[in-house]
Design an enzyme around this catalytic site. Structure first.
Site, PDB file in Angstrom:
ATOM      1  N   HIS A  83      42.106  31.235  51.616  1.00  0.00           N
ATOM      2  CA  HIS A  83      40.853  30.687  52.146  1.00  0.00           C
ATOM      3  C   HIS A  83      39.895  30.256  51.042  1.00  0.00           C
ATOM      4  O   HIS A  83      38.905  29.581  51.314  1.00  0.00           O
ATOM      5  CB  HIS A  83      40.174  31.670  53.117  1.00  0.00           C
ATOM      6  CG  HIS A  83      39.639  32.917  52.491  1.00  0.00           C
ATOM      7  ND1 HIS A  83      40.335  34.108  52.473  1.00  0.00           N
ATOM      8  CD2 HIS A  83      38.462  33.166  51.881  1.00  0.00           C
ATOM      9  CE1 HIS A  83      39.600  35.033  51.875  1.00  0.00           C
ATOM     10  NE2 HIS A  83      38.461  34.485  51.505  1.00  0.00           N
ATOM     11  N   ASP A 130      47.452  34.460  53.495  1.00  0.00           N
ATOM     12  CA  ASP A 130      46.196  34.157  52.799  1.00  0.00           C
ATOM     13  C   ASP A 130      46.416  34.245  51.292  1.00  0.00           C
ATOM     14  O   ASP A 130      45.964  35.180  50.623  1.00  0.00           O
ATOM     15  CB  ASP A 130      45.122  35.135  53.268  1.00  0.00           C
ATOM     16  CG  ASP A 130      43.728  34.728  52.818  1.00  0.00           C
ATOM     17  OD1 ASP A 130      43.541  33.565  52.421  1.00  0.00           O
ATOM     18  OD2 ASP A 130      42.817  35.594  52.878  1.00  0.00           O
ATOM     19  N   GLY A 225      32.326  37.696  48.465  1.00  0.00           N
ATOM     20  CA  GLY A 225      32.338  37.309  47.059  1.00  0.00           C
ATOM     21  C   GLY A 225      33.503  37.898  46.301  1.00  0.00           C
ATOM     22  O   GLY A 225      33.838  37.440  45.210  1.00  0.00           O
ATOM     23  N   SER A 227      36.586  37.981  47.607  1.00  0.00           N
ATOM     24  CA  SER A 227      37.796  37.302  48.081  1.00  0.00           C
ATOM     25  C   SER A 227      38.627  36.742  46.933  1.00  0.00           C
ATOM     26  O   SER A 227      38.101  36.156  45.993  1.00  0.00           O
ATOM     27  CB  SER A 227      37.430  36.132  48.988  1.00  0.00           C
ATOM     28  OG  SER A 227      37.234  36.542  50.303  1.00  0.00           O
ATOM     29  N   GLY A 228      39.950  36.908  47.058  1.00  0.00           N
ATOM     30  CA  GLY A 228      40.851  36.361  46.055  1.00  0.00           C
ATOM     31  C   GLY A 228      41.064  37.258  44.866  1.00  0.00           C
ATOM     32  O   GLY A 228      41.972  37.035  44.065  1.00  0.00           O
TER      33      GLY A 228
END
Length: 282
Positions: A83, A130, A225, A227-228
């Site tokens: 995402h 994801d 913040g 994410s990833g």
């Protein structure tokens, strides 16, 4: 309606983004899980990283407005959440950073790219597959920059349940925060069983390519913040191995006590070898 949110934060509006209107499996209060015995420090109010502690961690600025974390898995490849890539076209990757606002800090390398690979079966509605990679226009290097190790083939069927794992990022310090943390932070979380996570989020959301970590009643978790960003375990040789990618939480809030969910890296070893050009250990 309860919403599942993915943890990407937008600077311009400084608000959380709801990425999918998927109802969790049951009541807002999750069942009690056995609590870990480590301290209640967290990315939400957690400990600051020190120079060189997370050489693989990168910050990803998305089209000048969005923000995600990521990890170097090669000197020119970043692993991040799908995402953080989906429907975007330009990214600025900061490697070797601690204080994100200090663009002049020693050892930071900034590289822009418009080359990404999103998993071909990414589904933002139920936040499935994801995962994605960014291919940098040049290799990055320096005393505080190095790729993280990926899981081996021998770990493909390992659940990591009950393992203590460490997650790092610049995510929000509380549900009331209006922006990401300036400083890179980290926290240790306990991986819960697949059955425990499934009982909370339900089979529409949780499958074999995800793993979850206990939020310690809301005291320890990831937030918008993060994410990833990478979730790692430390193996017997003292090296960090990335087992998860920060994916989503529940819109009740980062401090609600619901488990934090991650993309399970071991599920994608073939995909990473084919698309990132990395060699997976036996």
């Amino acid at each position: 309606m309860r919403f599942i949110w993915a943890c990407c934060l937008f600077f311009a509006v400084a608000q959380a983004t709801d990425w999918a209107d998927v109802r969790p499996a049951h009541q807002p209060q999750p069942p009690l899980l056995r609590r870990p015995h480590f301290s209640k420090n967290r990315i939400i109010g957690g400990e600051n990283a020190v120079e060189g502690q997370f050489k693989y961690q990168v910050a990803v600025l998305i089209e000048g407005a969005g923000f995600c974390g990521g990890s170097l898995i090669a000197d020119d490849v970043v692993l991040t959440a799908g995402h953080c890539i989906n429907n975007f076209a330009f990214w600025e990757v900061h490697a070797g950073a601690l204080n994100f606002n200090n663009i002049d800090e020693p050892g930071r390398v900034v590289v822009s790219t418009n080359v990404s690979v999103l998993h071909e079966e990414y589904n933002g509605v139920v936040i499935n597959n994801d995962i994605g990679i960014l291919k940098l226009s040049e290799a990055v290097s320096g005393p505080n920059i190095a790729p993280v190790r990926l899981p081996s083939r021998s770990q493909e069927n390992t659940t990591f349940a009950q393992s203590v794992a460490r997650v790092s990022g610049w995510g929000k310090s509380s549900d009331n925060s209006s922006s990401i943390n300036v400083d890179l932070k980290y926290v240790d979380l306990r991986v819960i069983t697949q059955d425990d996570c499934l009982a909370i989020y339900g089979p529409l959301i949780i499958n074999e390519n995800k793993l979850c970590c206990d939020a310690d009643g809301g005291a320890s978790s990831t937030c918008n913040g993060d994410s990833g960003g990478p979730l790692v375990i430390t193996e017997a040789d003292g090296e960090a191995t990335e087992i998860g990618i920060v994916s989503f939480g529940v819109s009740l809030g980062c401090e609600s006590g619901w488990p934090a969910a991650f993309t399970r890296v071991t599920w994608y070893l073939d995909w990473l070898e084919a698309n990132a050009g990395v060699t997976i250990r036996p």
